[in-house]
Scaffold this active site. Structure first.
Site, PDB file in Angstrom:
ATOM      1  N   SER A   1      -4.179   3.920  -1.352  1.00  0.00           N
ATOM      2  CA  SER A   1      -5.160   4.318  -0.329  1.00  0.00           C
ATOM      3  C   SER A   1      -5.925   5.582  -0.703  1.00  0.00           C
ATOM      4  CB  SER A   1      -4.458   4.518   1.017  1.00  0.00           C
ATOM      5  OG  SER A   1      -3.582   5.631   0.945  1.00  0.00           O
TER       6      SER A   1
ATOM      7  N   PHE B   1       0.835  -1.196   0.000  1.00  0.00           N
ATOM      8  CA  PHE B   1       0.000   0.000   0.000  1.00  0.00           C
ATOM      9  C   PHE B   1       0.872   1.249   0.000  1.00  0.00           C
ATOM     10  CE2 PHE B   1      -1.744  -3.410   2.526  1.00  0.00           C
ATOM     11  CZ  PHE B   1      -3.049  -3.556   2.067  1.00  0.00           C
ATOM     12  N   CYS B   2       0.483   2.216  -0.791  1.00  0.00           N
ATOM     13  CA  CYS B   2       1.013   3.572  -0.704  1.00  0.00           C
ATOM     14  C   CYS B   2      -0.131   4.486  -1.140  1.00  0.00           C
ATOM     15  CB  CYS B   2       2.293   3.758  -1.513  1.00  0.00           C
ATOM     16  SG  CYS B   2       2.168   3.595  -3.295  1.00  0.00           S
ATOM     17  N   SER B   3       0.106   5.750  -1.308  1.00  0.00           N
ATOM     18  CA  SER B   3      -1.001   6.664  -1.629  1.00  0.00           C
ATOM     19  C   SER B   3      -1.667   6.319  -2.957  1.00  0.00           C
ATOM     20  CB  SER B   3      -0.504   8.111  -1.668  1.00  0.00           C
ATOM     21  OG  SER B   3      -0.117   8.508  -0.376  1.00  0.00           O
TER      22      SER B   3
END
Length: 161
Positions: free
Chosen positions: A109, A65-67
């Protein structure tokens, strides 16, 4: 199933929620970090250890997960044996495993919400590689790229004009 998770600050909250959901579903979860929210951290510091563990068989599948999910996908795919993809829809979540033996799901996310992220993870984790001849052939070509010097690798066997 043994599942590895990794996130930088941008995906931290989503990872934490996913960790709890996966454990509640009976999976063994290995958290490669971040373990605290730090706005100055960098996604490769967490995603690469997850990808290496996945390539070694220490975990069965991975979620990063990252932005946006883009950086996590780029970093993970630098590790030989990892087939990571940025996914936003359920078709790609299962088709990526069935046809391409995807082993690491990347999520942004800021792109998908928590409910969709959980649904995508469930679909990804339930999917099974078909092992079809054409899929194995294609994966062999991709694997050859991992061993080839930059710019080299398999050449197309068919040309379209």
């Amino acid at each position: 199933m043994r599942i590895g998770l990794a996130a930088d600050h941008g995906g931290f909250d989503m990872k934490q929620g996913m960790l709890a959901a996966l454990e509640n579903a009976g999976h063994t979860v290995v958290d490669y970090g971040a373990v605290v929210l730090d706005q100055t951290d960098d996604y490769p510091d967490f995603v690469v250890p997850l990808a290496k563990a996945l390539a070694k068989g220490e975990v069965d599948r991975g979620l990063a997960f990252c932005s946006s999910g883009v950086g996590a996908s780029i970093a993970a795919n630098k590790v030989s044996g990892v087939r990571a993809a940025l996914i936003h829809d359920t078709f790609s979540a299962h088709q990526g495993v069935e046809d391409d033996d995807m082993n690491l799901l990347c999520l942004g996310s800021q792109v998908v919400g928590n409910a969709l992220a959980r649904e995508l993870a469930q679909v990804f984790l339930r999917a099974v590689f078909s092992g079809g001849e054409r899929h194995r052939r294609r994966l062999a070509k991709v694997a050859a790229l991992e061993c080839a010097p930059a710019g080299d690798g398999p050449r197309p066997t068919k040309f379209h004009e």
